[in-house]
Design a protein around this motif. Structure first.
Motif, PDB file in Angstrom:
ATOM      1  N   SER A 203       0.852  -1.184   0.000  1.00  0.00           N
ATOM      2  CA  SER A 203       0.000   0.000   0.000  1.00  0.00           C
ATOM      3  C   SER A 203       0.887   1.233   0.000  1.00  0.00           C
ATOM      4  N   ALA A 204       0.328   2.340  -0.422  1.00  0.00           N
ATOM      5  CA  ALA A 204       1.116   3.563  -0.583  1.00  0.00           C
ATOM      6  C   ALA A 204       1.385   4.269   0.742  1.00  0.00           C
ATOM      7  N   GLY A 205       0.572   4.045   1.753  1.00  0.00           N
ATOM      8  CA  GLY A 205       0.716   4.780   3.011  1.00  0.00           C
ATOM      9  C   GLY A 205       1.682   4.126   3.973  1.00  0.00           C
ATOM     10  N   GLY A 206       1.793   4.737   5.125  1.00  0.00           N
ATOM     11  CA  GLY A 206       2.631   4.187   6.190  1.00  0.00           C
ATOM     12  C   GLY A 206       3.980   4.853   6.261  1.00  0.00           C
ATOM     13  N   SER A 207       4.747   4.435   7.258  1.00  0.00           N
ATOM     14  CA  SER A 207       6.082   4.979   7.453  1.00  0.00           C
ATOM     15  C   SER A 207       6.942   3.911   8.104  1.00  0.00           C
ATOM     16  N   GLN A 208       8.222   4.161   8.140  1.00  0.00           N
ATOM     17  CA  GLN A 208       9.129   3.216   8.770  1.00  0.00           C
ATOM     18  C   GLN A 208       8.845   3.108  10.264  1.00  0.00           C
ATOM     19  N   SER A 209       8.477   4.227  10.889  1.00  0.00           N
ATOM     20  CA  SER A 209       8.221   4.199  12.328  1.00  0.00           C
ATOM     21  C   SER A 209       6.864   3.584  12.670  1.00  0.00           C
ATOM     22  N   ASP A 210       5.882   3.656  11.756  1.00  0.00           N
ATOM     23  CA  ASP A 210       4.564   3.050  11.980  1.00  0.00           C
ATOM     24  C   ASP A 210       4.020   2.468  10.676  1.00  0.00           C
ATOM     25  N   PRO A 211       4.551   1.318  10.254  1.00  0.00           N
ATOM     26  CA  PRO A 211       4.080   0.738   8.990  1.00  0.00           C
ATOM     27  C   PRO A 211       2.615   0.317   9.049  1.00  0.00           C
ATOM     28  N   TRP A 212       2.082   0.011  10.225  1.00  0.00           N
ATOM     29  CA  TRP A 212       0.679  -0.417  10.332  1.00  0.00           C
ATOM     30  C   TRP A 212      -0.275   0.691   9.901  1.00  0.00           C
ATOM     31  N   SER A 213       0.153   1.947   9.993  1.00  0.00           N
ATOM     32  CA  SER A 213      -0.713   3.050   9.565  1.00  0.00           C
ATOM     33  C   SER A 213      -0.971   3.006   8.060  1.00  0.00           C
ATOM     34  N   GLY A 214      -0.150   2.292   7.330  1.00  0.00           N
ATOM     35  CA  GLY A 214      -0.337   2.167   5.888  1.00  0.00           C
ATOM     36  C   GLY A 214      -1.215   1.000   5.475  1.00  0.00           C
ATOM     37  N   VAL A 215      -1.631   0.195   6.430  1.00  0.00           N
ATOM     38  CA  VAL A 215      -2.490  -0.953   6.125  1.00  0.00           C
ATOM     39  C   VAL A 215      -3.931  -0.471   6.161  1.00  0.00           C
ATOM     40  N   ASP A 216      -4.451  -0.131   4.987  1.00  0.00           N
ATOM     41  CA  ASP A 216      -5.793   0.424   4.892  1.00  0.00           C
ATOM     42  C   ASP A 216      -6.827  -0.665   4.578  1.00  0.00           C
ATOM     43  N   SER A 217      -8.076  -0.258   4.425  1.00  0.00           N
ATOM     44  CA  SER A 217      -9.156  -1.225   4.183  1.00  0.00           C
ATOM     45  C   SER A 217      -8.984  -1.946   2.849  1.00  0.00           C
ATOM     46  N   SER A 218      -8.421  -1.286   1.866  1.00  0.00           N
ATOM     47  CA  SER A 218      -8.169  -1.935   0.577  1.00  0.00           C
ATOM     48  C   SER A 218      -7.139  -3.065   0.725  1.00  0.00           C
ATOM     49  N   THR A 219      -6.118  -2.810   1.527  1.00  0.00           N
ATOM     50  CA  THR A 219      -5.075  -3.817   1.759  1.00  0.00           C
ATOM     51  C   THR A 219      -5.648  -5.025   2.483  1.00  0.00           C
ATOM     52  N   THR A 220      -6.432  -4.794   3.531  1.00  0.00           N
ATOM     53  CA  THR A 220      -7.008  -5.930   4.268  1.00  0.00           C
ATOM     54  C   THR A 220      -8.023  -6.671   3.411  1.00  0.00           C
ATOM     55  N   ALA A 221      -8.760  -5.969   2.565  1.00  0.00           N
ATOM     56  CA  ALA A 221      -9.713  -6.630   1.664  1.00  0.00           C
ATOM     57  C   ALA A 221      -8.973  -7.531   0.674  1.00  0.00           C
TER      58      ALA A 221
END
Length: 171
Positions: free
Chosen positions: A136-154
């Motif tokens: 996914s396009a979001g997230g960061s090295q310090s908080d990669p979980w913030s980049g796991v969006d609903s599209s990714t989990t779907a």
């Protein structure tokens, strides 16, 4: 799959290898999966006809509650759509227990969500493994979980349930 950034892809491969090695030692009993990470070995067909099989997902390891809540909802939706019979975790009617392991890697270019699902029979023997990754396009090295969006989990849910169906119909 195209991944931006030069650090993310090597880290993902290292994580997948580490998850594979760690999970190989945890077969839950006398056996191991016939599915390799590279996919070169064909999975053994399930012992129970797929139409009669009931799957219970055990609590997933490695992800924060917000991601697990979304993923759980998506897995339930996909199971319904693809006619996979689910029962609650711990239900004695379960033919198979699915244990999941998640990890996220991130940098400035995005996040890679790595997943491994082990399917165990009623005797506790691992009979199948599903693994993969989603970006996914979001997230960061310090908080990669913030980049796991609903599209990714779907996407993870759809691929996971589709893999269960393919294995279940391999008889």
């Amino acid at each position: 799959m195209i991944v931006k950034g030069k650090k993310l892809l090597p880290m993902a491969f290292a994580l997948v290898a580490a998850l594979f090695v760690a999970a190989c030692g945890n077969t839950g009993g006398g056996g191991s999966s016939s599915t390799s990470v590279g996919g070169s070995t064909a999975p053994a067909p399930p012992a129970v006809p797929f139409a009669e099989a009931k799957f219970a997902f055990a609590p997933v390891t490695g992800a924060p509650a917000t991601v697990l809540t979304r993923l759980s909802a998506e897995l339930g939706k996909e199971a319904y759509i693809q006619h996979v019979s689910l029962v609650p975790s711990g239900d004695t009617a379960a033919t198979y227990v699915v244990k999941g392991y998640l990890s996220a890697l991130g940098d400035t270019s995005g996040t890679i969500l790595v997943y491994v699902w082990d399917i165990f029979d009623t005797s506790g023997r691992r009979v199948h493994r599903i693994s993969g990754q989603e970006t996914s396009a979001g997230g960061s090295q310090s908080d990669p979980w913030s980049g796991v969006d609903s599209s990714t989990t779907a996407n993870v849910a759809r691929r996971t349930i589709s893999s269960i169906v393919a294995w279940g119909n391999a008889r």
